[in-house]
Scaffold this motif. Structure first.
Motif, PDB file in Angstrom:
ATOM      1  N   MET A   1       0.128  -1.340  -0.048  1.00 43.50           N
ATOM      2  CA  MET A   1      -0.552   0.100   0.047  1.00 43.50           C
ATOM      3  C   MET A   1       1.180   0.812  -0.047  1.00 43.50           C
ATOM      4  SD  MET A   1      -2.585   1.450   2.958  1.00 43.50           S
ATOM      5  CE  MET A   1      -1.917   0.380   4.173  1.00 43.50           C
ATOM      6  N   SER A   2       0.918   2.006  -0.382  1.00 45.28           N
ATOM      7  CA  SER A   2       1.235   3.477  -0.959  1.00 45.28           C
ATOM      8  C   SER A   2       1.511   4.264   1.051  1.00 45.28           C
ATOM      9  CB  SER A   2       1.276   4.655  -1.930  1.00 45.28           C
ATOM     10  OG  SER A   2      -0.090   5.588  -1.498  1.00 45.28           O
ATOM     11  N   ASP A   3       2.646   4.377   0.834  1.00 46.91           N
ATOM     12  CA  ASP A   3       3.155   5.578   2.126  1.00 46.91           C
ATOM     13  C   ASP A   3       1.696   6.842   2.460  1.00 46.91           C
ATOM     14  OD1 ASP A   3       6.049   5.381   1.506  1.00 46.91           O
ATOM     15  OD2 ASP A   3       4.478   4.020   2.598  1.00 46.91           O
ATOM     16  N   ALA A   4       1.762   7.460   1.430  1.00 46.25           N
ATOM     17  CA  ALA A   4       0.178   8.065   1.386  1.00 46.25           C
ATOM     18  C   ALA A   4      -0.291   7.756   1.918  1.00 46.25           C
ATOM     19  CB  ALA A   4       0.583   9.248   0.241  1.00 46.25           C
ATOM     20  N   VAL A   5      -1.455   6.660   1.730  1.00 45.91           N
ATOM     21  CA  VAL A   5      -2.336   5.654   1.880  1.00 45.91           C
ATOM     22  C   VAL A   5      -2.022   6.009   3.583  1.00 45.91           C
ATOM     23  CG1 VAL A   5      -4.397   4.541   1.662  1.00 45.91           C
ATOM     24  CG2 VAL A   5      -3.013   5.315   0.056  1.00 45.91           C
ATOM     25  N   GLN A   6      -0.972   4.997   4.254  1.00 40.64           N
ATOM     26  CA  GLN A   6      -0.485   4.249   4.935  1.00 40.64           C
ATOM     27  C   GLN A   6      -0.363   5.290   5.534  1.00 40.64           C
ATOM     28  OE1 GLN A   6       3.020   1.986   4.946  1.00 40.64           O
ATOM     29  NE2 GLN A   6       1.992   0.270   6.410  1.00 40.64           N
ATOM     30  N   GLU A   7       0.087   6.661   5.377  1.00 43.08           N
ATOM     31  CA  GLU A   7      -0.046   7.938   6.865  1.00 43.08           C
ATOM     32  C   GLU A   7      -1.605   8.665   6.725  1.00 43.08           C
ATOM     33  OE1 GLU A   7       3.324   8.681   7.188  1.00 43.08           O
ATOM     34  OE2 GLU A   7       2.662  10.349   8.831  1.00 43.08           O
ATOM     35  N   ILE A   9      -4.035   6.764   6.468  1.00 39.58           N
ATOM     36  CA  ILE A   9      -4.868   5.938   8.190  1.00 39.58           C
ATOM     37  C   ILE A   9      -4.284   5.669   9.273  1.00 39.58           C
ATOM     38  CG2 ILE A   9      -5.829   3.791   8.353  1.00 39.58           C
ATOM     39  CD1 ILE A   9      -5.738   3.056   5.741  1.00 39.58           C
ATOM     40  N   LYS A  10      -3.006   6.429   9.642  1.00 39.86           N
ATOM     41  CA  LYS A  10      -2.604   6.231  10.378  1.00 39.86           C
ATOM     42  C   LYS A  10      -3.149   7.354  11.213  1.00 39.86           C
ATOM     43  CE  LYS A  10       1.870   6.374  10.938  1.00 39.86           C
ATOM     44  NZ  LYS A  10       3.012   7.145  12.035  1.00 39.86           N
ATOM     45  N   ASN A  11      -2.924   8.381  10.211  1.00 35.54           N
ATOM     46  CA  ASN A  11      -3.366  10.255  10.835  1.00 35.54           C
ATOM     47  C   ASN A  11      -4.705  10.153  11.292  1.00 35.54           C
ATOM     48  OD1 ASN A  11      -0.897  10.251  11.593  1.00 35.54           O
ATOM     49  ND2 ASN A  11      -0.874  11.296   9.588  1.00 35.54           N
ATOM     50  N   TYR A  12      -5.546   8.851  10.587  1.00 42.07           N
ATOM     51  CA  TYR A  12      -7.258   9.503  10.946  1.00 42.07           C
ATOM     52  C   TYR A  12      -7.537  10.011  12.213  1.00 42.07           C
ATOM     53  CZ  TYR A  12     -11.718   8.312   9.748  1.00 42.07           C
ATOM     54  OH  TYR A  12     -13.666   8.327   9.768  1.00 42.07           O
ATOM     55  N   ARG A  13      -8.532  10.900  11.656  1.00 44.26           N
ATOM     56  CA  ARG A  13      -9.179  11.524  13.270  1.00 44.26           C
ATOM     57  C   ARG A  13     -10.252  10.870  12.973  1.00 44.26           C
ATOM     58  NH1 ARG A  13      -6.000  10.593  15.381  1.00 44.26           N
ATOM     59  NH2 ARG A  13      -3.937  11.306  16.509  1.00 44.26           N
ATOM     60  N   THR A  14     -10.815  11.261  11.896  1.00 42.50           N
ATOM     61  CA  THR A  14     -12.915  11.281  11.685  1.00 42.50           C
ATOM     62  C   THR A  14     -12.738  11.369  10.360  1.00 42.50           C
ATOM     63  OG1 THR A  14     -14.667  12.531  12.364  1.00 42.50           O
ATOM     64  CG2 THR A  14     -13.284  13.480  11.888  1.00 42.50           C
ATOM     65  N   ALA A  15     -14.112  11.444   9.837  1.00 43.14           N
ATOM     66  CA  ALA A  15     -13.995  11.337   8.608  1.00 43.14           C
ATOM     67  C   ALA A  15     -14.027  13.113   7.703  1.00 43.14           C
ATOM     68  CB  ALA A  15     -15.914  11.130   8.196  1.00 43.14           C
ATOM     69  N   PRO A  16     -13.214  13.283   7.085  1.00 45.67           N
ATOM     70  CA  PRO A  16     -13.183  14.412   6.766  1.00 45.67           C
ATOM     71  C   PRO A  16     -14.565  15.196   5.777  1.00 45.67           C
ATOM     72  CG  PRO A  16     -12.345  13.085   4.988  1.00 45.67           C
ATOM     73  CD  PRO A  16     -12.240  11.771   5.964  1.00 45.67           C
ATOM     74  N   PHE A  17     -14.063  16.230   5.107  1.00 46.82           N
ATOM     75  CA  PHE A  17     -15.547  16.993   4.251  1.00 46.82           C
ATOM     76  C   PHE A  17     -15.654  16.034   2.899  1.00 46.82           C
ATOM     77  CE2 PHE A  17     -18.098  20.160   2.981  1.00 46.82           C
ATOM     78  CZ  PHE A  17     -18.248  20.050   1.900  1.00 46.82           C
ATOM     79  N   ASP A  18     -17.009  16.399   2.929  1.00 42.78           N
ATOM     80  CA  ASP A  18     -16.804  14.822   1.719  1.00 42.78           C
ATOM     81  C   ASP A  18     -18.062  16.508   0.628  1.00 42.78           C
ATOM     82  OD1 ASP A  18     -17.052  14.150  -1.187  1.00 42.78           O
ATOM     83  OD2 ASP A  18     -17.623  12.299   0.288  1.00 42.78           O
ATOM     84  N   ALA A  19     -17.074  16.942  -0.473  1.00 40.39           N
ATOM     85  CA  ALA A  19     -18.019  17.870  -1.247  1.00 40.39           C
ATOM     86  C   ALA A  19     -19.073  16.963  -1.759  1.00 40.39           C
ATOM     87  CB  ALA A  19     -16.590  18.180  -2.516  1.00 40.39           C
ATOM     88  N   ARG A  20     -19.085  15.838  -2.207  1.00 43.94           N
ATOM     89  CA  ARG A  20     -20.686  15.534  -2.684  1.00 43.94           C
ATOM     90  C   ARG A  20     -21.683  14.965  -1.695  1.00 43.94           C
ATOM     91  NH1 ARG A  20     -18.343   9.437  -3.605  1.00 43.94           N
ATOM     92  NH2 ARG A  20     -17.272   9.839  -1.451  1.00 43.94           N
ATOM     93  N   THR A  51      -5.632  -5.609   0.296  1.00 43.92           N
ATOM     94  CA  THR A  51      -7.043  -4.925  -0.014  1.00 43.92           C
ATOM     95  C   THR A  51      -6.403  -3.653   1.803  1.00 43.92           C
ATOM     96  OG1 THR A  51      -7.836  -6.144   1.648  1.00 43.92           O
ATOM     97  CG2 THR A  51      -8.219  -6.263  -0.524  1.00 43.92           C
ATOM     98  N   ALA A  52      -5.449  -3.886   2.294  1.00 42.66           N
ATOM     99  CA  ALA A  52      -5.096  -2.588   3.327  1.00 42.66           C
ATOM    100  C   ALA A  52      -5.822  -1.556   2.530  1.00 42.66           C
ATOM    101  CB  ALA A  52      -3.814  -2.355   3.697  1.00 42.66           C
ATOM    102  N   PRO A  53      -5.952  -0.570   1.303  1.00 39.46           N
ATOM    103  CA  PRO A  53      -6.516   0.741   1.464  1.00 39.46           C
ATOM    104  C   PRO A  53      -7.827   1.230   1.430  1.00 39.46           C
ATOM    105  CG  PRO A  53      -4.770   0.415  -0.364  1.00 39.46           C
ATOM    106  CD  PRO A  53      -5.007  -1.050   0.618  1.00 39.46           C
ATOM    107  N   CYS A  54      -8.387  -0.277   1.733  1.00 40.22           N
ATOM    108  CA  CYS A  54     -10.027  -0.320   1.482  1.00 40.22           C
ATOM    109  C   CYS A  54      -9.587   0.631   2.873  1.00 40.22           C
ATOM    110  CB  CYS A  54     -10.608  -1.460   1.435  1.00 40.22           C
ATOM    111  SG  CYS A  54     -10.108  -2.230  -0.563  1.00 40.22           S
ATOM    112  N   ASP A  55      -9.096  -0.094   3.832  1.00 39.27           N
ATOM    113  CA  ASP A  55      -9.276   0.211   5.414  1.00 39.27           C
ATOM    114  C   ASP A  55      -9.941   1.330   5.457  1.00 39.27           C
ATOM    115  OD1 ASP A  55      -8.030   0.450   8.234  1.00 39.27           O
ATOM    116  OD2 ASP A  55      -9.709  -1.024   7.606  1.00 39.27           O
TER     117      ASP A  55
END
Lengths: 86, 85
Positions: A1-7, A9-20, A51-55
């Motif tokens: 899994m790419s490092d950006a995605v891993q980063e 997920i590691k720093n996840y606090r809450t669901a971000p704003f979704d423009a949709r 399937t780790a990015p799906c996390d």
């Protein structure tokens, strides 16, 4: 899994704003992330990738969705009667 | 339809004080129609073509603004933050 995605997920606090889904009603946001989690799993395991990015989607829907909805949908998926398109 | 405008023109000529009333009513009617058209065509929750466009909200860019007035939300700073699959 790419490092950006891993980063992310590691720093996840809450669901971000979704423009949709900019309005107060976030029902569709919850359902869309639940669908995206299962779709992501299906697509990545069909391609034999990790399937780790799906996390990310799993964390977001766990933040947004009422637990009773998640349980109901999980039961429906197991029973094969889930109405969404996965 | 021409008789409608004929009636209106006659009323305006005989009661010129009614002109602001006509302006406001026609303005309001135009705004309602425009709002409905915008909702029908641009709203990402609306899907006219189920086969080709089943989930139109997924066609939006991550910094696209649909609301006419967004308070406290800087749309230019948003980036895509979901993993691809």
């Amino acid at each position: 899994m790419s490092d950006a995605v891993q980063e992310k997920i590691k720093n996840y606090r809450t669901a971000p704003f979704d423009a949709r889904f900019p309005n107060t009603n976030q029902t569709r946001n919850c359902f869309q992330n639940y669908l995206d989690f299962h779709r992501c799993n299906k697509v990545l395991s069909a391609k034999d990738q990790d399937t780790a990015p799906c996390d990310w989607y799993r964390r977001v829907y766990k933040s947004l969705c009422p637990i009773s909805w998640v349980q109901k949908w999980d039961d429906q998926i197991e029973a094969g009667s889930f109405p969404g398109k996965i | 339809m021409s008789s409608f405008f004929g009636v209106v023109a006659k009323q305006i000529k005989s009661h010129p004080a009614l002109i602001p009333l006509f302006i406001f009513i026609s303005g309001g009617a135009t705004m309602s129609v425009l709002a409905l058209t915008r909702a029908a065509l641009k709203n990402p929750d609306v899907s006219w073509d189920h086969k080709n466009n089943p989930e139109p909200w997924n066609q939006m860019k991550p910094n696209q603004q649909y609301k006419l007035l967004a308070v406290n939300m800087d749309y230019s700073k948003l980036k895509k933050d979901r993993p691809d699959f």
